[in-house]
Design a protein around this motif. Structure first.
Motif, PDB file in Angstrom:
ATOM      1  N   ALA A 116       0.832  -1.196   0.000  1.00  0.00           N
ATOM      2  CA  ALA A 116       0.000   0.000   0.000  1.00  0.00           C
ATOM      3  C   ALA A 116       0.873   1.255   0.000  1.00  0.00           C
ATOM      4  O   ALA A 116       0.521   2.260  -0.637  1.00  0.00           O
ATOM      5  CB  ALA A 116      -0.919  -0.004   1.218  1.00  0.00           C
ATOM      6  N   ILE A 117       1.990   1.218   0.678  1.00  0.00           N
ATOM      7  CA  ILE A 117       2.894   2.369   0.692  1.00  0.00           C
ATOM      8  C   ILE A 117       3.408   2.646  -0.716  1.00  0.00           C
ATOM      9  O   ILE A 117       3.448   3.801  -1.165  1.00  0.00           O
ATOM     10  CB  ILE A 117       4.057   2.127   1.678  1.00  0.00           C
ATOM     11  CG1 ILE A 117       3.542   2.214   3.118  1.00  0.00           C
ATOM     12  CG2 ILE A 117       5.189   3.127   1.439  1.00  0.00           C
ATOM     13  CD1 ILE A 117       4.569   1.856   4.166  1.00  0.00           C
ATOM     14  N   GLU A 118       3.786   1.619  -1.433  1.00  0.00           N
ATOM     15  CA  GLU A 118       4.252   1.806  -2.811  1.00  0.00           C
ATOM     16  C   GLU A 118       3.124   2.285  -3.712  1.00  0.00           C
ATOM     17  O   GLU A 118       3.315   3.164  -4.564  1.00  0.00           O
ATOM     18  CB  GLU A 118       4.840   0.499  -3.336  1.00  0.00           C
ATOM     19  CG  GLU A 118       6.149   0.108  -2.653  1.00  0.00           C
ATOM     20  CD  GLU A 118       6.599  -1.297  -3.017  1.00  0.00           C
ATOM     21  OE1 GLU A 118       7.823  -1.519  -3.109  1.00  0.00           O
ATOM     22  OE2 GLU A 118       5.725  -2.175  -3.208  1.00  0.00           O
ATOM     23  N   ALA A 119       1.928   1.728  -3.520  1.00  0.00           N
ATOM     24  CA  ALA A 119       0.784   2.121  -4.352  1.00  0.00           C
ATOM     25  C   ALA A 119       0.408   3.578  -4.126  1.00  0.00           C
ATOM     26  O   ALA A 119      -0.044   4.257  -5.052  1.00  0.00           O
ATOM     27  CB  ALA A 119      -0.408   1.214  -4.065  1.00  0.00           C
ATOM     28  N   ALA A 120       0.594   4.083  -2.902  1.00  0.00           N
ATOM     29  CA  ALA A 120       0.243   5.464  -2.604  1.00  0.00           C
ATOM     30  C   ALA A 120       1.138   6.458  -3.320  1.00  0.00           C
ATOM     31  O   ALA A 120       0.788   7.634  -3.447  1.00  0.00           O
ATOM     32  CB  ALA A 120       0.311   5.706  -1.092  1.00  0.00           C
ATOM     33  N   ALA A 121       2.291   5.997  -3.802  1.00  0.00           N
ATOM     34  CA  ALA A 121       3.204   6.874  -4.544  1.00  0.00           C
ATOM     35  C   ALA A 121       2.798   7.029  -6.004  1.00  0.00           C
ATOM     36  O   ALA A 121       3.348   7.874  -6.717  1.00  0.00           O
ATOM     37  CB  ALA A 121       4.632   6.314  -4.463  1.00  0.00           C
ATOM     38  N   MET A 295       9.437   4.433  -6.507  1.00  0.00           N
ATOM     39  CA  MET A 295      10.375   5.488  -6.115  1.00  0.00           C
ATOM     40  C   MET A 295      10.082   6.079  -4.735  1.00  0.00           C
ATOM     41  O   MET A 295      10.247   7.280  -4.520  1.00  0.00           O
ATOM     42  CB  MET A 295      10.401   6.615  -7.159  1.00  0.00           C
ATOM     43  CG  MET A 295      10.694   6.183  -8.569  1.00  0.00           C
ATOM     44  SD  MET A 295      10.801   7.594  -9.720  1.00  0.00           S
ATOM     45  CE  MET A 295       9.166   8.311  -9.576  1.00  0.00           C
ATOM     46  N   VAL A 296       9.651   5.249  -3.795  1.00  0.00           N
ATOM     47  CA  VAL A 296       9.400   5.745  -2.440  1.00  0.00           C
ATOM     48  C   VAL A 296      10.744   6.031  -1.774  1.00  0.00           C
ATOM     49  O   VAL A 296      11.525   5.117  -1.505  1.00  0.00           O
ATOM     50  CB  VAL A 296       8.592   4.734  -1.610  1.00  0.00           C
ATOM     51  CG1 VAL A 296       8.403   5.244  -0.182  1.00  0.00           C
ATOM     52  CG2 VAL A 296       7.240   4.467  -2.263  1.00  0.00           C
ATOM     53  N   SER A 297      11.005   7.303  -1.524  1.00  0.00           N
ATOM     54  CA  SER A 297      12.296   7.692  -0.947  1.00  0.00           C
ATOM     55  C   SER A 297      12.227   7.883   0.559  1.00  0.00           C
ATOM     56  O   SER A 297      13.256   7.885   1.241  1.00  0.00           O
ATOM     57  CB  SER A 297      12.786   8.994  -1.592  1.00  0.00           C
ATOM     58  OG  SER A 297      11.851  10.047  -1.396  1.00  0.00           O
ATOM     59  N   GLU A 298      11.001   8.047   1.087  1.00  0.00           N
ATOM     60  CA  GLU A 298      10.856   8.329   2.515  1.00  0.00           C
ATOM     61  C   GLU A 298       9.451   7.947   2.964  1.00  0.00           C
ATOM     62  O   GLU A 298       8.475   8.242   2.277  1.00  0.00           O
ATOM     63  CB  GLU A 298      11.103   9.820   2.771  1.00  0.00           C
ATOM     64  CG  GLU A 298      11.136  10.235   4.204  1.00  0.00           C
ATOM     65  CD  GLU A 298      11.450  11.713   4.375  1.00  0.00           C
ATOM     66  OE1 GLU A 298      11.346  12.212   5.512  1.00  0.00           O
ATOM     67  OE2 GLU A 298      11.784  12.380   3.372  1.00  0.00           O
ATOM     68  N   VAL A 299       9.356   7.274   4.122  1.00  0.00           N
ATOM     69  CA  VAL A 299       8.068   6.931   4.716  1.00  0.00           C
ATOM     70  C   VAL A 299       7.952   7.668   6.041  1.00  0.00           C
ATOM     71  O   VAL A 299       8.834   7.576   6.899  1.00  0.00           O
ATOM     72  CB  VAL A 299       7.925   5.416   4.933  1.00  0.00           C
ATOM     73  CG1 VAL A 299       6.569   5.093   5.571  1.00  0.00           C
ATOM     74  CG2 VAL A 299       8.073   4.660   3.616  1.00  0.00           C
ATOM     75  N   ILE A 300       6.864   8.412   6.195  1.00  0.00           N
ATOM     76  CA  ILE A 300       6.664   9.235   7.378  1.00  0.00           C
ATOM     77  C   ILE A 300       5.336   8.872   8.041  1.00  0.00           C
ATOM     78  O   ILE A 300       4.596   8.014   7.551  1.00  0.00           O
ATOM     79  CB  ILE A 300       6.681  10.736   7.001  1.00  0.00           C
ATOM     80  CG1 ILE A 300       5.546  11.043   6.006  1.00  0.00           C
ATOM     81  CG2 ILE A 300       8.036  11.137   6.416  1.00  0.00           C
ATOM     82  CD1 ILE A 300       5.376  12.520   5.703  1.00  0.00           C
ATOM     83  N   ILE A 321       7.571  10.935  -1.344  1.00  0.00           N
ATOM     84  CA  ILE A 321       7.372  10.807   0.100  1.00  0.00           C
ATOM     85  C   ILE A 321       5.975  10.248   0.332  1.00  0.00           C
ATOM     86  O   ILE A 321       5.001  10.719  -0.254  1.00  0.00           O
ATOM     87  CB  ILE A 321       7.494  12.167   0.812  1.00  0.00           C
ATOM     88  CG1 ILE A 321       8.871  12.783   0.581  1.00  0.00           C
ATOM     89  CG2 ILE A 321       7.253  12.007   2.314  1.00  0.00           C
ATOM     90  CD1 ILE A 321       9.015  14.181   1.160  1.00  0.00           C
ATOM     91  N   VAL A 322       5.877   9.231   1.186  1.00  0.00           N
ATOM     92  CA  VAL A 322       4.587   8.606   1.475  1.00  0.00           C
ATOM     93  C   VAL A 322       4.389   8.555   2.996  1.00  0.00           C
ATOM     94  O   VAL A 322       5.318   8.224   3.742  1.00  0.00           O
ATOM     95  CB  VAL A 322       4.512   7.173   0.903  1.00  0.00           C
ATOM     96  CG1 VAL A 322       3.224   6.488   1.315  1.00  0.00           C
ATOM     97  CG2 VAL A 322       4.618   7.219  -0.625  1.00  0.00           C
ATOM     98  N   ALA A 323       3.189   8.891   3.438  1.00  0.00           N
ATOM     99  CA  ALA A 323       2.837   8.803   4.845  1.00  0.00           C
ATOM    100  C   ALA A 323       2.079   7.507   5.115  1.00  0.00           C
ATOM    101  O   ALA A 323       1.098   7.212   4.426  1.00  0.00           O
ATOM    102  CB  ALA A 323       1.984  10.011   5.256  1.00  0.00           C
ATOM    103  N   GLU A 324       2.530   6.746   6.094  1.00  0.00           N
ATOM    104  CA  GLU A 324       1.797   5.555   6.536  1.00  0.00           C
ATOM    105  C   GLU A 324       0.766   6.019   7.567  1.00  0.00           C
ATOM    106  O   GLU A 324       1.137   6.531   8.629  1.00  0.00           O
ATOM    107  CB  GLU A 324       2.737   4.518   7.126  1.00  0.00           C
ATOM    108  CG  GLU A 324       2.034   3.230   7.503  1.00  0.00           C
ATOM    109  CD  GLU A 324       2.992   2.136   7.950  1.00  0.00           C
ATOM    110  OE1 GLU A 324       2.637   0.948   7.823  1.00  0.00           O
ATOM    111  OE2 GLU A 324       4.089   2.476   8.448  1.00  0.00           O
TER     112      GLU A 324
END
Length: 328
Positions: A116-121, A295-300, A321-324
């Protein structure tokens, strides 16, 4: 539920964390348990200006990935538990919250192998790049393309799409990002801070120019791009159109495109919204068949979004940048 709230048009630092009621889906709607939300320049730009239809306090957030939590009346083909991502309707509350509501016409099932984190990008930047290159510029193997701003979200997806389809990819980036954009598929890198893009493009193409340009930077670079195109080339602009007087005087038979994914929502054009969903699903199929790095470079975390949006506005972020929001 926890949500980031905007009390009036303003900068990212004016966002505040608040506790609001969990929204309920109406007919034709589904509720999403938001697992992750991608950050985009469009988020802080719209926050600064506001939208006339926004009720305040408002929950921003364009890019959403998560799981359908509840299905409203009249929904077919979707069920609780379906993992989805989408470009949300920016005229309504968005994804910077634990739950949000959406219609199903723009929903896309998360491609196999992606979190889901990758998909949110993917939604805003990835679908923009796909629409610009595939549906507007109609790129073909063997052509050359200039991607202005290759280290950012849209630029990075554009480099990958063009490289996967067999184009020669030229991109502008800072020297520190050369290795990064080359890893995505760039053939040639131009340091926009120390080199003349026009001179380097002429050198690389033996004076012929490129068949396509995707500009993610602004009016100055998009206007300069007009002189870098071959006859009947195409220019797609994500940020700002070129000077139109220069465009009219170009005399090169070029095509000009302005990419604005969310515009369909503002105009209430149902056909355009359905088309956005179709484009989104074709992009997901492209990911499945070609393989694209999100290309997720940062998870916050949710409460780190305001600071991250401020840093994003400084235009020195590589990738996404993706927020969990909820545990994935």
């Amino acid at each position: 539920m926890n949500a980031l709230l905007l009390d009036a048009p303003g900068a990212p630092e004016t966002l505040r964390l608040g506790d609001v009621a969990i929204p309920q889906p109406g007919p034709g709607e589904v509720r999403i348990r938001v697992q992750a939300a991608g950050l985009n320049p469009a988020d802080y730009k719209m926050m600064a200006n506001g939208v006339s239809s926004w009720p305040y306090p408002f929950i921003p957030g364009l890019d959403v990935a998560g799981v359908i939590d509840e299905v409203g009346e009249g929904i077919e083909g979707w069920a609780s538990g379906d993992a989805v991502f989408y470009h949300s309707n920016y005229t309504k509350p968005g994804g910077f919250a634990e739950f949000t509501i959406t219609t199903t016409n723009t929903l896309v099932r998360i491609p196999k192998g992606l979190t889901a984190i990758e998909a949110a990008a993917l939604p805003c930047a990835g679908i923009t790049a796909y629409q610009a290159l595939i549906e507007k510029l109609n790129i073909q193997a063997g052509q050359s393309i200039l991607v202005q701003g290759g280290a950012g979200g849209v630029g990075g997806f554009a480099i990958q799409i063009a490289a996967k389809l067999g184009l020669e990819v030229i991109t502008t980036a800072s020297a520190r990002n050369f290795e990064w954009v080359q890893s995505l598929g760039a053939t040639w890198c131009i340091d926009y801070g120390t080199e003349s893009t026009a001179e380097r493009v002429a050198e690389i193409t033996n004076g012929n120019g490129v068949e396509a340009i995707l500009d993610t930077v602004g009016r100055e670079t998009s206007t300069e791009g007009l002189a870098m195109l071959t006859f009947s080339g195409g220019l797609a602009c994500v940020a700002t159109l070129p000077d139109l007087e220069t465009y009219r005087q170009s005399g090169t038979g070029l095509s000009l495109h302005n990419i604005n994914l969310g515009g369909a929502y503002r105009h209430g054009n149902q056909k355009a919204m359905d088309q956005l969903g179709n484009t989104s699903r074709r992009f997901a199929e492209f990911i499945n068949s070609k393989g694209i790095n999100p290309m997720v470079s940062e998870v916050i975390s949710l409460n780190q979004i305001p600071n991250a949006l401020t840093r994003l506005a400084e235009r020195n972020i590589r990738g996404k940048i993706v927020a969990e929001i909820n545990a994935c």
